[in-house]
Design an enzyme around this catalytic site. Sequence first.
Site, PDB file in Angstrom:
ATOM      1  N   ASP A   9       0.885  -1.166   0.000  1.00  0.00           N
ATOM      2  CA  ASP A   9       0.000   0.000   0.000  1.00  0.00           C
ATOM      3  C   ASP A   9       0.929   1.224   0.000  1.00  0.00           C
ATOM      4  O   ASP A   9       2.127   1.105   0.295  1.00  0.00           O
ATOM      5  CB  ASP A   9      -0.852  -0.047   1.272  1.00  0.00           C
ATOM      6  CG  ASP A   9      -1.514   1.270   1.579  1.00  0.00           C
ATOM      7  OD1 ASP A   9      -2.248   1.759   0.703  1.00  0.00           O
ATOM      8  OD2 ASP A   9      -1.278   1.820   2.665  1.00  0.00           O
ATOM      9  N   ASP A  11      -0.184   5.155   0.849  1.00  0.00           N
ATOM     10  CA  ASP A  11      -0.455   6.193   1.860  1.00  0.00           C
ATOM     11  C   ASP A  11      -0.590   5.589   3.251  1.00  0.00           C
ATOM     12  O   ASP A  11      -1.449   4.747   3.484  1.00  0.00           O
ATOM     13  CB  ASP A  11      -1.718   6.950   1.480  1.00  0.00           C
ATOM     14  CG  ASP A  11      -1.506   7.760   0.206  1.00  0.00           C
ATOM     15  OD1 ASP A  11      -2.273   7.561  -0.746  1.00  0.00           O
ATOM     16  OD2 ASP A  11      -0.551   8.542   0.155  1.00  0.00           O
ATOM     17  N   GLY A  52      -9.645  10.121  -2.991  1.00  0.00           N
ATOM     18  CA  GLY A  52      -9.823  11.561  -2.777  1.00  0.00           C
ATOM     19  C   GLY A  52     -11.112  12.095  -3.361  1.00  0.00           C
ATOM     20  O   GLY A  52     -11.814  12.891  -2.734  1.00  0.00           O
ATOM     21  N   LYS A  53     -11.459  11.655  -4.573  1.00  0.00           N
ATOM     22  CA  LYS A  53     -12.704  12.147  -5.199  1.00  0.00           C
ATOM     23  C   LYS A  53     -13.914  11.678  -4.384  1.00  0.00           C
ATOM     24  O   LYS A  53     -14.833  12.449  -4.089  1.00  0.00           O
ATOM     25  CB  LYS A  53     -12.797  11.658  -6.646  1.00  0.00           C
ATOM     26  CG  LYS A  53     -11.764  12.240  -7.563  1.00  0.00           C
ATOM     27  CD  LYS A  53     -12.036  11.933  -9.028  1.00  0.00           C
ATOM     28  CE  LYS A  53     -11.727  10.477  -9.363  1.00  0.00           C
ATOM     29  NZ  LYS A  53     -10.283  10.177  -9.306  1.00  0.00           N
ATOM     30  N   GLU A  54     -13.864  10.415  -3.965  1.00  0.00           N
ATOM     31  CA  GLU A  54     -14.976   9.866  -3.165  1.00  0.00           C
ATOM     32  C   GLU A  54     -15.056  10.570  -1.818  1.00  0.00           C
ATOM     33  O   GLU A  54     -16.138  10.791  -1.290  1.00  0.00           O
ATOM     34  CB  GLU A  54     -14.773   8.362  -2.977  1.00  0.00           C
ATOM     35  CG  GLU A  54     -14.856   7.534  -4.277  1.00  0.00           C
ATOM     36  CD  GLU A  54     -13.577   7.594  -5.090  1.00  0.00           C
ATOM     37  OE1 GLU A  54     -12.581   8.155  -4.647  1.00  0.00           O
ATOM     38  OE2 GLU A  54     -13.579   7.098  -6.224  1.00  0.00           O
ATOM     39  N   ARG A  55     -13.904  10.941  -1.272  1.00  0.00           N
ATOM     40  CA  ARG A  55     -13.863  11.622   0.024  1.00  0.00           C
ATOM     41  C   ARG A  55     -14.518  13.009  -0.074  1.00  0.00           C
ATOM     42  O   ARG A  55     -15.284  13.393   0.791  1.00  0.00           O
ATOM     43  CB  ARG A  55     -12.416  11.757   0.498  1.00  0.00           C
ATOM     44  CG  ARG A  55     -12.221  12.125   1.949  1.00  0.00           C
ATOM     45  CD  ARG A  55     -10.791  11.883   2.386  1.00  0.00           C
ATOM     46  NE  ARG A  55     -10.445  10.493   2.178  1.00  0.00           N
ATOM     47  CZ  ARG A  55      -9.252  10.073   1.781  1.00  0.00           C
ATOM     48  NH1 ARG A  55      -8.279  10.929   1.553  1.00  0.00           N
ATOM     49  NH2 ARG A  55      -9.011   8.792   1.617  1.00  0.00           N
ATOM     50  N   HIS A  81     -10.284  17.831  -7.471  1.00  0.00           N
ATOM     51  CA  HIS A  81      -9.324  16.768  -7.124  1.00  0.00           C
ATOM     52  C   HIS A  81      -8.055  16.876  -7.962  1.00  0.00           C
ATOM     53  O   HIS A  81      -6.942  16.637  -7.477  1.00  0.00           O
ATOM     54  CB  HIS A  81      -9.951  15.385  -7.313  1.00  0.00           C
ATOM     55  CG  HIS A  81      -9.090  14.302  -6.742  1.00  0.00           C
ATOM     56  ND1 HIS A  81      -8.406  13.410  -7.528  1.00  0.00           N
ATOM     57  CD2 HIS A  81      -8.766  14.014  -5.461  1.00  0.00           C
ATOM     58  CE1 HIS A  81      -7.692  12.614  -6.763  1.00  0.00           C
ATOM     59  NE2 HIS A  81      -7.903  12.949  -5.500  1.00  0.00           N
ATOM     60  N   LYS A  84      -6.049  19.452  -6.359  1.00  0.00           N
ATOM     61  CA  LYS A  84      -5.455  18.898  -5.122  1.00  0.00           C
ATOM     62  C   LYS A  84      -4.239  18.034  -5.426  1.00  0.00           C
ATOM     63  O   LYS A  84      -3.207  18.113  -4.759  1.00  0.00           O
ATOM     64  CB  LYS A  84      -6.529  18.075  -4.385  1.00  0.00           C
ATOM     65  CG  LYS A  84      -6.037  17.342  -3.151  1.00  0.00           C
ATOM     66  CD  LYS A  84      -5.678  15.883  -3.456  1.00  0.00           C
ATOM     67  CE  LYS A  84      -5.069  15.218  -2.232  1.00  0.00           C
ATOM     68  NZ  LYS A  84      -4.672  13.818  -2.509  1.00  0.00           N
ATOM     69  N   ASN A 127       0.692  10.679  -7.750  1.00  0.00           N
ATOM     70  CA  ASN A 127       1.118  10.795  -6.344  1.00  0.00           C
ATOM     71  C   ASN A 127       2.158   9.729  -6.004  1.00  0.00           C
ATOM     72  O   ASN A 127       3.112   9.982  -5.280  1.00  0.00           O
ATOM     73  CB  ASN A 127      -0.088  10.647  -5.422  1.00  0.00           C
ATOM     74  CG  ASN A 127      -1.049  11.801  -5.527  1.00  0.00           C
ATOM     75  OD1 ASN A 127      -0.733  12.818  -6.147  1.00  0.00           O
ATOM     76  ND2 ASN A 127      -2.226  11.663  -4.930  1.00  0.00           N
ATOM     77  N   ASP A 182      -1.710  -0.234   6.072  1.00  0.00           N
ATOM     78  CA  ASP A 182      -1.752   0.582   7.306  1.00  0.00           C
ATOM     79  C   ASP A 182      -3.144   0.746   7.859  1.00  0.00           C
ATOM     80  O   ASP A 182      -3.322   1.295   8.959  1.00  0.00           O
ATOM     81  CB  ASP A 182      -1.199   1.988   6.998  1.00  0.00           C
ATOM     82  CG  ASP A 182      -2.189   2.776   6.140  1.00  0.00           C
ATOM     83  OD1 ASP A 182      -2.637   3.846   6.598  1.00  0.00           O
ATOM     84  OD2 ASP A 182      -2.528   2.312   5.039  1.00  0.00           O
TER      85      ASP A 182
END
Length: 252
Positions: A9, A11, A52-55, A81, A84, A127, A182
């Site tokens: 993973d 992040d 991020g878009k869903e958030r 987004h 961002k 990212n 995580d």
Amino acid sequence: MSLEALVFDVDGTLADTEDAHRRAFNDAFDEQGLGWHWDEPEYARLLKTTGGKERIGAYIRSLDLDPESKRALSARIPAVHECKTGHYVRLIEQGRVPLREGIAQLLTEAQAAGLKLAIASTTTRDNIDALLFANLGRNAIRQFSVIGAGDEVGRKKPAPDIYQYVLRKLGLGAEVCAAVEDSAHGLAAAKAAGLFTVVTPNQWTCEEDFSAADWVQGSLGDFEQPLKELGHRFNESRTWGWQRRSTAVGDA
Ligand code: XBP
Ligand code: MG
């Protein structure tokens, strides 16, 4: 059955990136004139939504606004987004988000041992590339046989899609692969895809339930040779699993 690949993973696992993500969201909200600001408690709640878009969509739905205003705001999500992501990449390129303890050592050991490396993340490819380049140099991406990112699959974590995508691309079965995660969402995704699961919680996820994980460890930096520790637990788990199944067969 020996370990053949590590699937990471990003992040919260490769690096503690969520503070940078939160800052990038807020910078984008300022630039877009939205007047929103996600403080840490709000972001901790919003992190329950992966992507991020869903958030942003989950946040809009939580606002006390009429349906038409929510529809208008939701139509802006892709542009917000994208803005961002630009802010996030610039933050990462400043080199102030290091890899977590033990990660670089684990990557080095895994390559020396001939294991394949892969990434299975909800975040965007830009990212991921920025984080790998900032911390491991321009050739870092080549260390990974497969990089599975965000929108490459239909359903984000906790759905297993991104792990199943990476396994297909690796040409390996889940039984010879270990996932390093995580969060509870990431654990659920890797578990549902059948991988051996290692969880290294962080400040954003430490309260979550990791009882289904094969191994929970505060930091891989706790070991001089993290791969040796991981390999030992993997072998124990796979051997015990085989004994349990063969005993079950014996009982039949
Ligand atoms: C964590 C996520 C991502 C990041 C934000 O991804 O859920 O959404 O929080 O990145 P990972 P984006 O699977 O690597 O833990 O804005 O690009 O989604
Ligand atoms: Mg994560």
